[in-house]
Design a protein around this motif. Structure first.
Motif, PDB file in Angstrom:
ATOM      1  N   GLN A  12       0.963  -1.204  -0.071  1.00  0.00           N
ATOM      2  CA  GLN A  12      -0.023  -0.028   0.018  1.00  0.00           C
ATOM      3  C   GLN A  12       0.839   1.192   0.104  1.00  0.00           C
ATOM      4  O   GLN A  12       0.605   2.292  -0.899  1.00  0.00           O
ATOM      5  N   LEU A  13       2.091   1.264   0.592  1.00  0.00           N
ATOM      6  CA  LEU A  13       2.991   2.334   0.674  1.00  0.00           C
ATOM      7  C   LEU A  13       3.497   2.614  -0.780  1.00  0.00           C
ATOM      8  O   LEU A  13       3.527   3.632  -1.347  1.00  0.00           O
ATOM      9  N   ASP A  14       3.780   1.543  -1.304  1.00  0.00           N
ATOM     10  CA  ASP A  14       4.399   1.616  -2.951  1.00  0.00           C
ATOM     11  C   ASP A  14       3.289   2.331  -3.733  1.00  0.00           C
ATOM     12  O   ASP A  14       3.485   3.172  -4.562  1.00  0.00           O
ATOM     13  N   ALA A  15       1.980   1.816  -3.603  1.00  0.00           N
ATOM     14  CA  ALA A  15       1.018   2.234  -4.445  1.00  0.00           C
ATOM     15  C   ALA A  15       0.735   3.765  -4.158  1.00  0.00           C
ATOM     16  O   ALA A  15       0.308   4.359  -4.892  1.00  0.00           O
ATOM     17  N   TYR A  16       0.760   3.951  -2.756  1.00  0.00           N
ATOM     18  CA  TYR A  16       0.564   5.466  -2.244  1.00  0.00           C
ATOM     19  C   TYR A  16       1.540   6.374  -3.233  1.00  0.00           C
ATOM     20  O   TYR A  16       1.088   7.452  -3.680  1.00  0.00           O
ATOM     21  N   ASN A  17       2.857   6.016  -2.965  1.00  0.00           N
ATOM     22  CA  ASN A  17       3.822   6.928  -3.669  1.00  0.00           C
ATOM     23  C   ASN A  17       3.765   6.910  -5.099  1.00  0.00           C
ATOM     24  O   ASN A  17       4.229   7.720  -5.827  1.00  0.00           O
ATOM     25  N   ASN A  18       3.035   5.801  -5.641  1.00  0.00           N
ATOM     26  CA  ASN A  18       2.831   5.866  -7.110  1.00  0.00           C
ATOM     27  C   ASN A  18       1.699   6.514  -7.523  1.00  0.00           C
ATOM     28  O   ASN A  18       1.488   6.540  -8.893  1.00  0.00           O
ATOM     29  N   GLN A  19       0.814   6.768  -6.524  1.00  0.00           N
ATOM     30  CA  GLN A  19      -0.481   7.294  -6.657  1.00  0.00           C
ATOM     31  C   GLN A  19      -1.151   6.391  -7.551  1.00  0.00           C
ATOM     32  O   GLN A  19      -1.936   6.979  -8.678  1.00  0.00           O
ATOM     33  N   ASP A  20      -1.234   4.911  -7.425  1.00  0.00           N
ATOM     34  CA  ASP A  20      -1.981   4.318  -8.211  1.00  0.00           C
ATOM     35  C   ASP A  20      -3.129   3.523  -7.092  1.00  0.00           C
ATOM     36  O   ASP A  20      -3.019   2.834  -6.299  1.00  0.00           O
ATOM     37  N   ILE A  47     -14.386   0.921   1.606  1.00  0.00           N
ATOM     38  CA  ILE A  47     -13.482   1.037   0.421  1.00  0.00           C
ATOM     39  C   ILE A  47     -13.854   2.221  -0.604  1.00  0.00           C
ATOM     40  O   ILE A  47     -12.946   2.970  -0.854  1.00  0.00           O
ATOM     41  N   GLU A  48     -14.905   2.475  -0.409  1.00  0.00           N
ATOM     42  CA  GLU A  48     -15.594   3.687  -1.474  1.00  0.00           C
ATOM     43  C   GLU A  48     -15.166   4.688  -0.906  1.00  0.00           C
ATOM     44  O   GLU A  48     -14.755   5.817  -1.701  1.00  0.00           O
ATOM     45  N   LEU A  49     -15.351   5.075   0.466  1.00  0.00           N
ATOM     46  CA  LEU A  49     -15.196   6.566   0.845  1.00  0.00           C
ATOM     47  C   LEU A  49     -13.571   6.743   0.877  1.00  0.00           C
ATOM     48  O   LEU A  49     -13.024   7.678   0.441  1.00  0.00           O
ATOM     49  N   MET A  50     -12.890   5.659   0.946  1.00  0.00           N
ATOM     50  CA  MET A  50     -11.328   5.572   1.064  1.00  0.00           C
ATOM     51  C   MET A  50     -11.031   5.650  -0.747  1.00  0.00           C
ATOM     52  O   MET A  50      -9.960   6.650  -0.721  1.00  0.00           O
ATOM     53  N   ARG A  51     -11.746   5.248  -1.523  1.00  0.00           N
ATOM     54  CA  ARG A  51     -11.336   5.635  -2.900  1.00  0.00           C
ATOM     55  C   ARG A  51     -11.445   7.017  -3.203  1.00  0.00           C
ATOM     56  O   ARG A  51     -10.794   7.798  -3.872  1.00  0.00           O
ATOM     57  N   GLU A  52     -12.525   7.709  -2.743  1.00  0.00           N
ATOM     58  CA  GLU A  52     -12.988   9.043  -2.921  1.00  0.00           C
ATOM     59  C   GLU A  52     -11.964  10.060  -2.206  1.00  0.00           C
ATOM     60  O   GLU A  52     -11.276  10.855  -2.876  1.00  0.00           O
ATOM     61  N   ARG A  53     -11.615   9.660  -1.079  1.00  0.00           N
ATOM     62  CA  ARG A  53     -10.589  10.346  -0.428  1.00  0.00           C
ATOM     63  C   ARG A  53      -9.025  10.356  -0.959  1.00  0.00           C
ATOM     64  O   ARG A  53      -8.744  11.548  -1.181  1.00  0.00           O
ATOM     65  N   TYR A  54      -8.804   9.242  -1.079  1.00  0.00           N
ATOM     66  CA  TYR A  54      -7.175   9.040  -1.739  1.00  0.00           C
ATOM     67  C   TYR A  54      -7.310   9.555  -3.050  1.00  0.00           C
ATOM     68  O   TYR A  54      -6.335  10.149  -3.670  1.00  0.00           O
ATOM     69  N   ASN A  56      -8.954  12.011  -4.282  1.00  0.00           N
ATOM     70  CA  ASN A  56      -8.780  13.628  -4.285  1.00  0.00           C
ATOM     71  C   ASN A  56      -7.306  13.919  -3.874  1.00  0.00           C
ATOM     72  O   ASN A  56      -6.792  14.935  -4.202  1.00  0.00           O
ATOM     73  N   LEU A  57      -6.873  13.336  -2.628  1.00  0.00           N
ATOM     74  CA  LEU A  57      -5.429  13.649  -2.320  1.00  0.00           C
ATOM     75  C   LEU A  57      -4.457  13.477  -3.524  1.00  0.00           C
ATOM     76  O   LEU A  57      -3.583  14.328  -3.535  1.00  0.00           O
ATOM     77  N   PHE A  58      -4.451  12.403  -4.018  1.00  0.00           N
ATOM     78  CA  PHE A  58      -3.494  12.106  -5.145  1.00  0.00           C
ATOM     79  C   PHE A  58      -3.486  13.323  -6.201  1.00  0.00           C
ATOM     80  O   PHE A  58      -2.638  13.827  -6.787  1.00  0.00           O
ATOM     81  N   LYS A  59      -4.663  13.684  -6.562  1.00  0.00           N
ATOM     82  CA  LYS A  59      -5.100  14.481  -7.437  1.00  0.00           C
ATOM     83  C   LYS A  59      -4.494  16.008  -6.909  1.00  0.00           C
ATOM     84  O   LYS A  59      -4.049  16.980  -7.915  1.00  0.00           O
ATOM     85  N   GLU A  60      -5.035  16.193  -5.856  1.00  0.00           N
ATOM     86  CA  GLU A  60      -4.577  17.614  -5.258  1.00  0.00           C
ATOM     87  C   GLU A  60      -2.974  17.656  -4.816  1.00  0.00           C
ATOM     88  O   GLU A  60      -2.428  18.885  -4.524  1.00  0.00           O
ATOM     89  N   ASN A  61      -2.166  16.662  -4.626  1.00  0.00           N
ATOM     90  CA  ASN A  61      -0.940  16.546  -4.160  1.00  0.00           C
ATOM     91  C   ASN A  61      -0.066  15.590  -5.227  1.00  0.00           C
ATOM     92  O   ASN A  61       0.350  14.645  -4.719  1.00  0.00           O
ATOM     93  N   PRO A  62       0.126  15.792  -6.380  1.00  0.00           N
ATOM     94  CA  PRO A  62       0.802  15.035  -7.354  1.00  0.00           C
ATOM     95  C   PRO A  62       2.120  14.795  -6.916  1.00  0.00           C
ATOM     96  O   PRO A  62       2.927  13.641  -7.327  1.00  0.00           O
ATOM     97  N   ASN A  63       2.835  15.315  -5.991  1.00  0.00           N
ATOM     98  CA  ASN A  63       4.245  15.275  -5.770  1.00  0.00           C
ATOM     99  C   ASN A  63       4.340  14.684  -4.346  1.00  0.00           C
ATOM    100  O   ASN A  63       5.583  14.555  -3.880  1.00  0.00           O
TER     101      ASN A  63
END
Length: 113
Positions: A12-20, A47-54, A56-63
């Motif tokens: 999950q950490l690797d996917a988070y960092n890859n924004q996958d 999981i659906e609320l998690m999908r929505e939140r993350y 948005n997080l990935f979109k707003e914080n691409p780096n």
């Protein structure tokens, strides 16, 4: 040798960092609970609320990137200490997350406040 619980936390950490988002969500149970430690206050569930939140997080914080500083496991609990950089607001933070694994999926996450 890395245990299965630490492996899930790393995936999950690797996917988070890859924004996958799909790979990120793949290790979580459908009814995952996100809580605050030590109050145990439920932030959200599912999981659906998690999908929505993350998403948005990935979109707003691409780096944004979380560097793993340390990890420990005890039975089916994994505790990660991370250093998070690249946030859109410029803030860098140290974070502690605890993951509980049940039936091969992360079913609870506590973020230490």
């Amino acid at each position: 040798m890395e245990n299965i619980y630490a492996k899930l936390a790393q995936e999950q950490l690797d996917a988070y960092n890859n924004q996958d988002i799909e790979a990120f969500l793949a290790v979580y149970s459908d009814d995952v609970e996100i809580l605050v430690f030590p109050s145990n206050e439920l932030q959200y569930k599912g999981i659906e609320l998690m999908r929505e939140r993350y998403s948005n997080l990935f979109k707003e914080n691409p780096n944004q990137h979380a560097a793993l500083l340390s990890r420990m496991t005890k039975n089916n609990i994994v505790i990660d200490h991370e250093y998070v950089t690249g946030r859109a607001n410029g803030q860098e933070v140290y974070a502690v997350a605890m993951y509980e694994v049940t039936d091969g999926k992360i079913n609870k996450v506590w973020f230490v406040k």
